[in-house]
Motif scaffolding. Structure first.
Motif, PDB file in Angstrom:
ATOM      1  N   UNK A   2      42.972  34.186  28.181  1.00 30.95           N
ATOM      2  CA  UNK A   2      43.948  33.354  28.857  1.00 30.95           C
ATOM      3  C   UNK A   2      43.622  33.340  30.336  1.00 30.95           C
ATOM      4  N   UNK A   3      43.707  32.170  30.900  1.00 27.17           N
ATOM      5  CA  UNK A   3      43.423  31.985  32.307  1.00 27.17           C
ATOM      6  C   UNK A   3      44.720  32.110  33.089  1.00 27.17           C
ATOM      7  N   UNK A   4      44.665  32.851  34.182  1.00 30.98           N
ATOM      8  CA  UNK A   4      45.800  32.985  35.087  1.00 30.98           C
ATOM      9  C   UNK A   4      45.400  32.330  36.395  1.00 30.98           C
ATOM     10  N   UNK A   5      46.210  31.392  36.867  1.00 31.80           N
ATOM     11  CA  UNK A   5      45.946  30.690  38.115  1.00 31.80           C
ATOM     12  C   UNK A   5      46.994  31.135  39.128  1.00 31.80           C
ATOM     13  N   UNK A   6      46.540  31.637  40.267  1.00 31.60           N
ATOM     14  CA  UNK A   6      47.428  32.025  41.359  1.00 31.60           C
ATOM     15  C   UNK A   6      47.451  30.889  42.367  1.00 31.60           C
ATOM     16  N   UNK A   7      48.586  30.210  42.483  1.00 31.59           N
ATOM     17  CA  UNK A   7      48.751  29.099  43.418  1.00 31.59           C
ATOM     18  C   UNK A   7      49.271  29.664  44.726  1.00 31.59           C
ATOM     19  N   UNK A   8      48.588  29.319  45.821  1.00 32.50           N
ATOM     20  CA  UNK A   8      48.935  29.909  47.118  1.00 32.50           C
ATOM     21  C   UNK A   8      49.553  28.921  48.092  1.00 32.50           C
ATOM     22  N   UNK A   9      49.581  27.627  47.737  1.00 30.03           N
ATOM     23  CA  UNK A   9      50.204  26.637  48.609  1.00 30.03           C
ATOM     24  C   UNK A   9      50.761  25.491  47.777  1.00 30.03           C
ATOM     25  N   UNK A  10      51.632  24.710  48.378  1.00 28.95           N
ATOM     26  CA  UNK A  10      52.322  23.645  47.645  1.00 28.95           C
ATOM     27  C   UNK A  10      51.392  22.515  47.221  1.00 28.95           C
ATOM     28  N   UNK A  11      50.292  22.315  47.918  1.00 28.55           N
ATOM     29  CA  UNK A  11      49.387  21.214  47.590  1.00 28.55           C
ATOM     30  C   UNK A  11      48.301  21.621  46.593  1.00 28.55           C
ATOM     31  N   UNK A  66      47.563  27.651  30.093  1.00 25.80           N
ATOM     32  CA  UNK A  66      47.242  28.613  31.145  1.00 25.80           C
ATOM     33  C   UNK A  66      48.538  29.170  31.721  1.00 25.80           C
ATOM     34  N   UNK A  67      48.423  30.330  32.312  1.00 24.57           N
ATOM     35  CA  UNK A  67      49.554  30.937  33.009  1.00 24.57           C
ATOM     36  C   UNK A  67      49.379  30.658  34.490  1.00 24.57           C
ATOM     37  N   UNK A  68      50.443  30.179  35.126  1.00 22.84           N
ATOM     38  CA  UNK A  68      50.409  29.903  36.558  1.00 22.84           C
ATOM     39  C   UNK A  68      51.388  30.836  37.256  1.00 22.84           C
ATOM     40  N   UNK A  69      50.893  31.532  38.265  1.00 20.12           N
ATOM     41  CA  UNK A  69      51.725  32.394  39.100  1.00 20.12           C
ATOM     42  C   UNK A  69      51.799  31.730  40.465  1.00 20.12           C
ATOM     43  N   UNK A  70      52.976  31.270  40.830  1.00 19.02           N
ATOM     44  CA  UNK A  70      53.180  30.602  42.111  1.00 19.02           C
ATOM     45  C   UNK A  70      53.551  31.670  43.139  1.00 19.02           C
ATOM     46  N   UNK A  71      52.597  32.023  43.971  1.00 22.23           N
ATOM     47  CA  UNK A  71      52.804  33.104  44.937  1.00 22.23           C
ATOM     48  C   UNK A  71      53.831  32.752  46.007  1.00 22.23           C
ATOM     49  N   UNK A  72      54.105  31.467  46.190  1.00 18.48           N
ATOM     50  CA  UNK A  72      55.137  31.060  47.143  1.00 18.48           C
ATOM     51  C   UNK A  72      56.536  31.412  46.642  1.00 18.48           C
ATOM     52  N   UNK A  73      56.697  31.467  45.327  1.00 18.87           N
ATOM     53  CA  UNK A  73      58.010  31.711  44.735  1.00 18.87           C
ATOM     54  C   UNK A  73      58.185  33.117  44.190  1.00 18.87           C
ATOM     55  N   UNK A  74      57.100  33.840  44.038  1.00 16.92           N
ATOM     56  CA  UNK A  74      57.172  35.185  43.482  1.00 16.92           C
ATOM     57  C   UNK A  74      57.655  36.155  44.550  1.00 16.92           C
ATOM     58  N   UNK A  75      58.693  36.899  44.224  1.00 20.76           N
ATOM     59  CA  UNK A  75      59.310  37.791  45.197  1.00 20.76           C
ATOM     60  C   UNK A  75      58.759  39.211  45.178  1.00 20.76           C
ATOM     61  N   UNK A  76      58.103  39.601  44.099  1.00 16.95           N
ATOM     62  CA  UNK A  76      57.704  40.982  43.931  1.00 16.95           C
ATOM     63  C   UNK A  76      56.306  41.086  43.326  1.00 16.95           C
ATOM     64  N   UNK A  77      55.741  42.279  43.361  1.00 19.72           N
ATOM     65  CA  UNK A  77      54.404  42.502  42.813  1.00 19.72           C
ATOM     66  C   UNK A  77      54.412  42.801  41.322  1.00 19.72           C
ATOM     67  N   UNK A  78      55.580  43.113  40.785  1.00 20.66           N
ATOM     68  CA  UNK A  78      55.653  43.453  39.375  1.00 20.66           C
ATOM     69  C   UNK A  78      56.586  42.482  38.658  1.00 20.66           C
ATOM     70  N   UNK A  79      56.312  42.305  37.397  1.00 20.86           N
ATOM     71  CA  UNK A  79      57.108  41.410  36.566  1.00 20.86           C
ATOM     72  C   UNK A  79      58.057  42.251  35.735  1.00 20.86           C
ATOM     73  N   UNK A  80      59.285  41.830  35.694  1.00 18.15           N
ATOM     74  CA  UNK A  80      60.261  42.471  34.827  1.00 18.15           C
ATOM     75  C   UNK A  80      60.275  41.691  33.508  1.00 18.15           C
TER      76      UNK A  80
END
Length: 128
Positions: A108-117, A38-52
Motif C-alpha cells: 500500500x502506498x502512503x502519500x504525505x501531502x505537505x501543502x494545499x496545492x 492509496x492512503x493519504x496523510x494530510x500533514x496540514x490537518x494532522x495534529x499529532x505524530x501518532x494515530x489513535x
C-alpha cells in the motif's frame, strides 16, 4: 534547504514506523470495502505524530465521492478523482504510475501531502 528536506523525510518515516499497525489495518479494511487505493496523510490537518485507533476507524464513508484528501488520514480508491490527481503528480515527480501497479502484491502506498496545492509531497509504501 537540504537539512529541512531530510528532517521532513525522517519525520514521515517515523510516522509510518510508529503507526504501521494502524495503517495496515486501515488499508486492509478499506481495500476490502473500496478496492485498490492509496492512503493519504494530510500533514496540514494532522495534529499529532501518532494515530489513535478510534480516530482512524471512526470514519464511515457512505460512498467514494465523499472521500477527499482534505481529511487528516483518508483512503482514496482507484476510481476517485483524487487518486487520478495524485497519480499524475506522482508520475510527474517520481516517474511511477500507481494505477499500473501489480494488484497481486500486497503493498500500500502512503502519500504525505505537505501543502494545499499538492506540489510538495512524499510517498512511502508498506507491505502487508
Amino acid at each position: 534547504m537540504s537539512l529541512n528536506r531530510s528532517l521532513d523525510k525522517r519525520k514521515n518515516k517515523n510516522f509510518v514506523i510508529n503507526n504501521k499497525y494502524f495503517l495496515k489495518q486501515y488499508a486492509l479494511k478499506n481495500y476490502d470495502f473500496l478496492g485498490k487505493g492509496i492512503i493519504v496523510v494530510n500533514l496540514l490537518l494532522l495534529q499529532t505524530d501518532t494515530i489513535d485507533a478510534k480516530d482512524i476507524f471512526s470514519q464511515q464513508i457512505e460512498n467514494d465521492q465523499d472521500i477527499t484528501i482534505h481529511q487528516p488520514i483518508s483512503y482514496i480508491p482507484q476510481n476517485n478523482f483524487w487518486f487520478k490527481m495524485l497519480n499524475l503528480k506522482i508520475k510527474k515527480k517520481y516517474k511511477i504510475n500507481i494505477q499500473e501497479q501489480d494488484s497481486t502484491n500486497k503493498k500500500f502506498l502512503i502519500v504525505f501531502v505537505k501543502d494545499a496545492s499538492i506540489e510538495h509531497f512524499s510517498i512511502y509504501s508498506i507491505k502487508l
